[in-house]
Design a protein around this motif. Sequence first.
Motif, PDB file in Angstrom:
ATOM      1  N   PRO A 173       0.844  -1.205   0.000  1.00 19.65           N
ATOM      2  CA  PRO A 173       0.000   0.000   0.000  1.00 19.65           C
ATOM      3  C   PRO A 173       0.877   1.251   0.000  1.00 19.65           C
ATOM      4  O   PRO A 173       1.953   1.272   0.614  1.00 19.65           O
ATOM      5  CB  PRO A 173      -0.792  -0.122   1.310  1.00 19.65           C
ATOM      6  CG  PRO A 173      -0.734  -1.574   1.670  1.00 19.65           C
ATOM      7  CD  PRO A 173       0.580  -2.085   1.163  1.00 19.65           C
ATOM      8  N   VAL A 174       0.423   2.297  -0.701  1.00 22.84           N
ATOM      9  CA  VAL A 174       1.209   3.530  -0.743  1.00 22.84           C
ATOM     10  C   VAL A 174       1.087   4.246   0.601  1.00 22.84           C
ATOM     11  O   VAL A 174       0.099   4.064   1.329  1.00 22.84           O
ATOM     12  CB  VAL A 174       0.759   4.450  -1.899  1.00 22.84           C
ATOM     13  CG1 VAL A 174       0.908   3.741  -3.230  1.00 22.84           C
ATOM     14  CG2 VAL A 174      -0.661   4.929  -1.709  1.00 22.84           C
ATOM     15  N   ILE A 182      -4.121  11.551  -3.401  1.00 21.30           N
ATOM     16  CA  ILE A 182      -4.866  10.893  -4.482  1.00 21.30           C
ATOM     17  C   ILE A 182      -6.379  11.023  -4.258  1.00 21.30           C
ATOM     18  O   ILE A 182      -7.151  11.263  -5.200  1.00 21.30           O
ATOM     19  CB  ILE A 182      -4.453   9.411  -4.586  1.00 21.30           C
ATOM     20  CG1 ILE A 182      -2.993   9.296  -5.043  1.00 21.30           C
ATOM     21  CG2 ILE A 182      -5.368   8.643  -5.541  1.00 21.30           C
ATOM     22  CD1 ILE A 182      -2.398   7.907  -4.905  1.00 21.30           C
ATOM     23  N   ALA A 183      -6.794  10.904  -2.998  1.00 25.59           N
ATOM     24  CA  ALA A 183      -8.227  10.946  -2.686  1.00 25.59           C
ATOM     25  C   ALA A 183      -8.846  12.294  -3.044  1.00 25.59           C
ATOM     26  O   ALA A 183     -10.046  12.378  -3.363  1.00 25.59           O
ATOM     27  CB  ALA A 183      -8.440  10.651  -1.200  1.00 25.59           C
ATOM     28  N   SER A 188     -11.171  11.036 -10.913  1.00 26.69           N
ATOM     29  CA  SER A 188     -10.250  11.510 -11.957  1.00 26.69           C
ATOM     30  C   SER A 188      -8.901  10.801 -11.858  1.00 26.69           C
ATOM     31  O   SER A 188      -8.196  10.650 -12.849  1.00 26.69           O
ATOM     32  CB  SER A 188     -10.039  13.027 -11.840  1.00 26.69           C
ATOM     33  OG  SER A 188     -11.226  13.708 -12.122  1.00 26.69           O
ATOM     34  N   GLY A 189      -8.536  10.376 -10.646  1.00 27.45           N
ATOM     35  CA  GLY A 189      -7.300   9.630 -10.467  1.00 27.45           C
ATOM     36  C   GLY A 189      -6.065  10.516 -10.496  1.00 27.45           C
ATOM     37  O   GLY A 189      -6.148  11.734 -10.284  1.00 27.45           O
ATOM     38  N   PHE A 190      -4.936   9.898 -10.775  1.00 26.56           N
ATOM     39  CA  PHE A 190      -3.678  10.648 -10.746  1.00 26.56           C
ATOM     40  C   PHE A 190      -2.738  10.179 -11.847  1.00 26.56           C
ATOM     41  O   PHE A 190      -2.913   9.094 -12.424  1.00 26.56           O
ATOM     42  CB  PHE A 190      -2.997  10.524  -9.382  1.00 26.56           C
ATOM     43  CG  PHE A 190      -2.392   9.167  -9.102  1.00 26.56           C
ATOM     44  CD1 PHE A 190      -1.033   8.930  -9.316  1.00 26.56           C
ATOM     45  CD2 PHE A 190      -3.169   8.118  -8.638  1.00 26.56           C
ATOM     46  CE1 PHE A 190      -0.469   7.692  -9.065  1.00 26.56           C
ATOM     47  CE2 PHE A 190      -2.612   6.870  -8.375  1.00 26.56           C
ATOM     48  CZ  PHE A 190      -1.258   6.654  -8.591  1.00 26.56           C
ATOM     49  N   ALA A 254       0.755   0.282  -9.318  1.00 22.95           N
ATOM     50  CA  ALA A 254      -0.239  -0.752  -9.009  1.00 22.95           C
ATOM     51  C   ALA A 254      -1.515  -0.175  -8.401  1.00 22.95           C
ATOM     52  O   ALA A 254      -2.492  -0.906  -8.202  1.00 22.95           O
ATOM     53  CB  ALA A 254       0.372  -1.770  -8.038  1.00 22.95           C
ATOM     54  N   HIS A 255      -1.522   1.131  -8.131  1.00 21.38           N
ATOM     55  CA  HIS A 255      -2.688   1.759  -7.478  1.00 21.38           C
ATOM     56  C   HIS A 255      -3.883   1.772  -8.438  1.00 21.38           C
ATOM     57  O   HIS A 255      -3.741   2.077  -9.616  1.00 21.38           O
ATOM     58  CB  HIS A 255      -2.330   3.186  -7.063  1.00 21.38           C
ATOM     59  CG  HIS A 255      -3.273   3.767  -6.064  1.00 21.38           C
ATOM     60  ND1 HIS A 255      -4.534   4.240  -6.404  1.00 21.38           N
ATOM     61  CD2 HIS A 255      -3.159   3.949  -4.716  1.00 21.38           C
ATOM     62  CE1 HIS A 255      -5.140   4.693  -5.317  1.00 21.38           C
ATOM     63  NE2 HIS A 255      -4.330   4.536  -4.279  1.00 21.38           N
TER      64      HIS A 255
END
Length: 407
Positions: A173-174, A182-183, A188-190, A254-255
């Motif tokens: 996990p990051v 990111i949240a 829209s994501g990153f 991997a996120h």
Amino acid sequence: IFENLLKVKEQLGFQCSHLLSRRDIMDSLENENFELVIIESFDYCPFLITEKLRKPFVSILTTSFAILDFGLPSPLSYVPVYSSLLTDHMDFWGRVRNFVTFFTFSRRQWQVQSMFDNTIKEHFPEGSRPVLSHLLLKAELWFVNSDFAFDFARPLLPNTVYVGGLMAKPTKPVPQDLENFIAKFGDSGFVLVTMGSMVNIDNFKEVLKELNSAFAHLPQGVIWRCKHSHWPKDVNVAPNVKLMEWLPQSDLLAHPRIRLFVTHGGQNSIMEAIQHGVPLVGIPVFGDQSENMVRVEAKKIGVSVELKELKAETLALKMKQIIEDKRYKSAAVAASLIRRSHPQSPAQRLVGWIDHILQTGGAAHLKPRAFQQPWHERHLLDVLGFLLGLTLGTLWLCGKLLGAACR
């Protein structure tokens, strides 16, 4: 630039000469009584060390196939020569270009290897001096940092093994601060941005300005590995950008909310992106990175932007194109499936093949007879010469007989 590469190789040759003259080091290596030596092929010195030790060895090629000639069959009709920037789909003029580039590539290979000529003359007696191009063929195995998901299909020999993805590690996990960033951008994501460690483009102020301006146009968050100390004082970081001195690249790839990877086009970065099915925008800086991005574009998993032509508007359009056109994501996921579905992992293949040649006493059974043939036999020039002579002789004799009959 090729001239700079020659200077690097010349320095490596000088260092190699110094190493081979150190009797304490060479004696300690001989006393270890190794069964097998594993070497990396950018520096030719390890080939000379193993020749001195008279030990079998396997070699790891960390870059793309085409950068080094170690005896693989390479039909010029569909195997691109290094620096040709061609794919395996060549039209007539592409094949002409590939054919001409082959001679430039061969000359440059000879020039690079000649940087070790003085070292060979100094440390090997006359009459038993090795030829570097021949030493490449002596490798029991070649482990290549590539994969069918990335490279073009081409003829391989039994002693050539793909180990692309060897450096892949289980993802974690990051860190929470990254999750919080990111949240903020929701669905829209990153976008992840890393430009490698070999050349520091952070020193180029204009490049940083164009990148920063391009990222400001995106609705996504941008996590960018860039040193704060190199950031121009007169430029404000875009509000959607998070600069980091270091970041967990593989974990971020991997996120589930990653949308795009902006990279310099290094081999390992591309292999990690393929591993996780993430589309790319590549900005090649030097070396084999442009060649790598040719393959990425051919596989439809990303696009390339030339560094010298980098403009914020162009880059922003490219990034939006990759993010919004789902065909790129689909192609990246398909490449990931190819990469992951091997019956063995890269580490298992590497260890298994090394174990095989240790048990069988070498890899002579994996190497073609061509490695022992003179070049004129290998290319059938003796046969062609014989048939040409026979044809010309027959035509000459027929002409004489016809002349005699007419008289």
